[in-house]
Scaffold this active site. Structure first.
Site, PDB file in Angstrom:
ATOM      1  N   PHE A 298       3.098  -1.809  -7.950  1.00 29.78           N
ATOM      2  CA  PHE A 298       3.766  -1.058  -6.878  1.00 29.78           C
ATOM      3  C   PHE A 298       2.812  -0.778  -5.726  1.00 29.78           C
ATOM      4  CE2 PHE A 298       5.797  -0.112 -10.927  1.00 29.78           C
ATOM      5  CZ  PHE A 298       7.106  -0.467 -10.642  1.00 29.78           C
ATOM      6  N   LEU A 299       1.819  -1.630  -5.572  1.00 30.46           N
ATOM      7  CA  LEU A 299       0.799  -1.331  -4.559  1.00 30.46           C
ATOM      8  C   LEU A 299       1.279  -1.630  -3.137  1.00 30.46           C
ATOM      9  CD1 LEU A 299      -0.443  -4.371  -3.870  1.00 30.46           C
ATOM     10  CD2 LEU A 299      -1.654  -3.935  -6.000  1.00 30.46           C
TER      11      LEU A 299
ATOM     12  N   GLU B 171       0.130  -2.494   0.772  1.00 24.83           N
ATOM     13  CA  GLU B 171      -1.001  -3.106   1.482  1.00 24.83           C
ATOM     14  C   GLU B 171      -1.730  -2.041   2.274  1.00 24.83           C
ATOM     15  OE1 GLU B 171       0.184  -6.538   3.654  1.00 24.83           O
ATOM     16  OE2 GLU B 171       1.203  -7.341   1.907  1.00 24.83           O
TER      17      GLU B 171
ATOM     18  N   ASP C  77      -7.725 -19.353  -8.980  1.00 23.57           N
ATOM     19  CA  ASP C  77      -6.921 -19.780  -7.839  1.00 23.57           C
ATOM     20  C   ASP C  77      -7.129 -21.274  -7.662  1.00 23.57           C
ATOM     21  OD1 ASP C  77      -5.714 -17.907  -5.250  1.00 23.57           O
ATOM     22  OD2 ASP C  77      -5.847 -20.088  -5.045  1.00 23.57           O
TER      23      ASP C  77
ATOM     24  N   GLY D 286      11.780   4.101  12.769  1.00 23.55           N
ATOM     25  CA  GLY D 286      10.914   3.208  13.541  1.00 23.55           C
ATOM     26  C   GLY D 286      11.632   1.947  13.960  1.00 23.55           C
TER      27      GLY D 286
ATOM     28  N   ARG E  95       3.197 -10.807   7.910  1.00 23.69           N
ATOM     29  CA  ARG E  95       4.394 -11.437   7.353  1.00 23.69           C
ATOM     30  C   ARG E  95       5.622 -10.570   7.630  1.00 23.69           C
ATOM     31  NH1 ARG E  95       2.308 -12.692   1.429  1.00 23.69           N
ATOM     32  NH2 ARG E  95       0.899 -10.985   1.961  1.00 23.69           N
TER      33      ARG E  95
ATOM     34  N   CYS F 105       6.992  -7.789   1.120  1.00 23.84           N
ATOM     35  CA  CYS F 105       7.799  -7.376  -0.037  1.00 23.84           C
ATOM     36  C   CYS F 105       9.237  -6.983   0.300  1.00 23.84           C
ATOM     37  CB  CYS F 105       7.117  -6.222  -0.759  1.00 23.84           C
ATOM     38  SG  CYS F 105       5.616  -6.729  -1.576  1.00 23.84           S
TER      39      CYS F 105
ATOM     40  N   ASN G 182      11.799  -1.336  -4.727  1.00 23.30           N
ATOM     41  CA  ASN G 182      11.624  -1.813  -3.350  1.00 23.30           C
ATOM     42  C   ASN G 182      12.931  -1.756  -2.568  1.00 23.30           C
ATOM     43  OD1 ASN G 182       8.923  -2.149  -3.493  1.00 23.30           O
ATOM     44  ND2 ASN G 182       8.929  -4.371  -3.534  1.00 23.30           N
TER      45      ASN G 182
HETATM   46  C1  UDX Z   1       5.804  -2.119  -0.326  1.00 19.29           C
HETATM   47  C2  UDX Z   1       5.999  -1.049  -1.406  1.00 19.29           C
HETATM   48  O1  UDX Z   1       5.751   0.255  -0.845  1.00 19.29           O
HETATM   49  C3  UDX Z   1       5.101  -1.314  -2.598  1.00 19.29           C
HETATM   50  O2  UDX Z   1       5.379  -0.382  -3.646  1.00 19.29           O
HETATM   51  C4  UDX Z   1       5.367  -2.735  -3.102  1.00 19.29           C
HETATM   52  O3  UDX Z   1       4.514  -3.046  -4.192  1.00 19.29           O
HETATM   53  C5  UDX Z   1       5.169  -3.740  -1.987  1.00 19.29           C
HETATM   54  O4  UDX Z   1       6.008  -3.393  -0.873  1.00 19.29           O
HETATM   55  P1  UDX Z   1       4.039  -2.611   1.596  1.00 19.29           P
HETATM   56  O5  UDX Z   1       4.868  -3.808   1.913  1.00 19.29           O
HETATM   57  O6  UDX Z   1       2.567  -2.741   1.549  1.00 19.29           O
HETATM   58  O7  UDX Z   1       4.489  -1.981   0.188  1.00 19.29           O
HETATM   59  O8  UDX Z   1       4.341  -1.528   2.720  1.00 19.29           O
HETATM   60  P2  UDX Z   1       5.017  -0.097   2.845  1.00 19.29           P
HETATM   61  O9  UDX Z   1       3.983   0.892   3.140  1.00 19.29           O
HETATM   62  O10 UDX Z   1       5.921   0.191   1.719  1.00 19.29           O
HETATM   63  O11 UDX Z   1       5.867  -0.329   4.185  1.00 19.29           O
HETATM   64  C6  UDX Z   1       6.841  -1.382   4.261  1.00 19.29           C
HETATM   65  C7  UDX Z   1       7.477  -1.421   5.621  1.00 19.29           C
HETATM   66  O12 UDX Z   1       8.304  -0.288   5.823  1.00 19.29           O
HETATM   67  C8  UDX Z   1       6.455  -1.398   6.786  1.00 19.29           C
HETATM   68  O13 UDX Z   1       6.916  -2.275   7.798  1.00 19.29           O
HETATM   69  C9  UDX Z   1       6.480   0.033   7.245  1.00 19.29           C
HETATM   70  O14 UDX Z   1       6.109   0.184   8.583  1.00 19.29           O
HETATM   71  C10 UDX Z   1       7.949   0.383   7.019  1.00 19.29           C
HETATM   72  N1  UDX Z   1       8.191   1.818   6.813  1.00 19.29           N
HETATM   73  C11 UDX Z   1       7.663   2.465   5.732  1.00 19.29           C
HETATM   74  C12 UDX Z   1       9.009   2.511   7.710  1.00 19.29           C
HETATM   75  O15 UDX Z   1       9.516   1.946   8.694  1.00 19.29           O
HETATM   76  N2  UDX Z   1       9.266   3.832   7.463  1.00 19.29           N
HETATM   77  C13 UDX Z   1       8.755   4.505   6.391  1.00 19.29           C
HETATM   78  O16 UDX Z   1       9.048   5.703   6.250  1.00 19.29           O
HETATM   79  C14 UDX Z   1       7.938   3.794   5.498  1.00 19.29           C
END
Ligand code: UDX
Length: 472
Positions: free
Chosen positions: A155-156, A158, A34, A276, A350, A283, A231
């Site tokens: 595909f992780l 957070e 980094d 929600g 973010r 992402c 995504n």
């Molecule tokens: C996402 C993807 O899931 C992951 O595969 C990719 O690598 C990065 O982006 P992340 O951003 O960590 O991961 O969060 P995620 O759990 O997917 O939720 C994203 C957003 O959607 C959050 O704001 C969450 O609250 C919202 N969400 C998720 C909903 O509103 N309803 C759902 O059913 C699922």
């Protein structure tokens, strides 16, 4: 165990740091690079700048094979067989991904290549980025036979990133040459042959020795598209259920029942159907915009994604209107807020819909009293504490004497709150839940007025009389 390989990971953000620590966890020698010296120093001391389950533990645990942290990319390049680029690809003004960090790193790597390397894009990038990386490296005078480019999207999620890495639904490897594909397969072998899961201290999850993750070998372009399309599809699922939730609200049906009904169809699946206040995070908003931009550039009409974005914006506005409908005016009201992160289990704010809503409340003259188990420090950088924005250290302190309590992130600890205590802590027992964390029947039994998303609004007897007279 498989043979350890030397890996460099460039970038120690969410993706880079998790990948670096997990590659070491499955036995490889890892150098994480980094250019932020203070971050490198912090990581060398075993401190982790992000809130991520297992990360700190794994970093400390692998003392015989520790991740090496450095700012020296040239040296790391020379020592590594594979170099993973995991730097940021922020959104530019047009919605496209800003690839300047990837470009800069590729040039620097090129200047240090002295033997065969596989350069792997791990950041989320638009299709054709691998071609650009190739050109940048060739332009710097590196002969074709000294390198290959591959794409290995991540595909992780957070909060569960380490588990998602080590227990992936699938590992996608996009490579154009056999030698690049073979090297990447070797890197992931401890997972794909199941040997990692035999370790007594392996991180637990859905994969096992008998059920290891599959590896999908594709072209580099297909791998790039898989990441963006995954995504965008998940974001579309969320926007879809949010509109269905609005229909449910209009007719007095319960979206949770509807989501269960449609999610039970194996072709649809139950995940990502939680209604929600809209999706946020680092992402989905960025990747939906970037994928839409890619389509536009290629002359492909993907206005469906514009709709996905518009619905997501509208969902926050609707929630805000719901709060207004419960409180009438905002000026002078004390509003408790639980959750500032873009979802539960993370300190990341973010593109957090929770923060957007809080900002609107403050702008309208309310005093917000907020609690978040992890995102307070980061939120303070965006909304500094003031007499209109108070940060407190427990959910009950946020509820204390509040005119209403809003649930904005889905932390498990909010779902487990003592409802009796919450009831007598609030000035008015009104809960407006943007994440559907509670059972409405339970809430009414506890004497709350309870408004959630896509479910009938339940008014406590005292509020019911006034709410039966619908006011604009
Ligand atoms: C996402 C993807 O899931 C992951 O595969 C990719 O690598 C990065 O982006 P992340 O951003 O960590 O991961 O969060 P995620 O759990 O997917 O939720 C994203 C957003 O959607 C959050 O704001 C969450 O609250 C919202 N969400 C998720 C909903 O509103 N309803 C759902 O059913 C699922």
């Amino acid at each position: 165990m498989s043979q350890p390989l030397s890996i460099a990971v460039v970038g120690s953000g969410y993706v880079g740091l998790v990948a670096a620590v997990c590659f070491a966890e499955i036995g490889h020698h890892v150098i994480c690079v980094d250019n932020d010296e203070s971050k490198v120093k912090m990581l060398r001391e075993g401190r982790v700048p992000i809130h991520e389950e297992y990360l700190e533990e794994l970093l400390k645990r692998n003392t015989t094979n520790p991740v090496e942290f450095t700012s020296d990319l040239a040296n790391a390049t020379r020592r590594a067989q594979a170099i993973f680029i995991a730097v940021g690809t922020p959104q530019s003004k047009t919605g496209s991904a800003d690839l300047s960090y990837v470009d800069a790193v590729a040039s620097e790597i090129a200047r240090s290549i002295d033997s065969y390397k596989v350069i792997v894009e791990k950041s989320t990038v638009p299709v054709y980025t691998n071609e650009w990386i190739r050109r940048v490296i060739e332009r710097n005078g590196v002969p074709k036979e000294l390198f290959d480019i591959a794409s290995n999207p991540e595909f992780l999620r957070e909060g569960t990133a380490v588990v998602d890495f080590l227990h992936a639904d699938r590992i996608v490897v996009g490579a154009e040459t056999e030698r690049a594909g073979t090297l990447l397969k070797k890197i992931y072998e401890p997972l794909t042959n199941g040997s990692y899961y035999k370790k007594a201290d392996a991180v637990p999850g859905i994969c096992s020795e008998k059920n290891p993750p599959p590896i999908l070998l594709t072209s580099t372009k297909a791998a790039e598209i898989i990441k963006h399309a995954s995504n965008a599809f998940l974001a579309m699922k969320i926007s879809f259920i949010n509109v269905v939730a609005n229909i449910c609200e209009a007719v007095g049906a319960d979206v949770e029942e509807v989501a269960k009904g449609i999610g039970s169809d194996g072709r649809i699946g139950p995940k990502f159907l939680r209604a929600g206040i809209g999706y946020g995070g680092s992402c989905f908003p960025k990747d939906v915009a970037a994928f839409r931009y890619v389509a536009e550039q290629l002359g492909v009409d993907f206005s469906l994604l514009k709709e996905v974005e518009a619905i997501n914006e509208e969902q926050k506005r609707r929630f805000f209107q719901k709060v207004r409908s419960a409180l009438w005016t905002f000026r002078g009201k004390r509003i408790g807020v639980l959750g500032l992160s873009f979802k539960g289990g993370t300190d990341d704010i973010r593109d957090s819909p929770a923060l957007d809503i809080v900002q609107l409340l403050v702008k309208e003259g309310s005093t917000v009293v907020a609690f978040d188990p992890a995102a307070e420090a980061r939120s303070k950088e965006v909304i500094p504490p003031s007499d209109k924005m108070l940060y407190v250290d427990s959910p009950y302190a946020a509820a204390q004497d509040a005119d209403a309590l809003l649930i904005l992130s889905d932390w498990q600890e909010f779902a487990d709150l003592d409802l009796k205590k919450l009831h007598y802590t609030l000035r008015y027992p009104i809960i407006i839940d943007g994440r559907n964390l509670y059972d409405p029947v339970d809430m009414i039994e506890h004497g709350f007025t309870y408004l959630s998303v896509g479910r009938p609004s339940l008014f406590h007897a005292r509020d019911a009389a006034s709410s039966s007279r619908q006011l604009p």
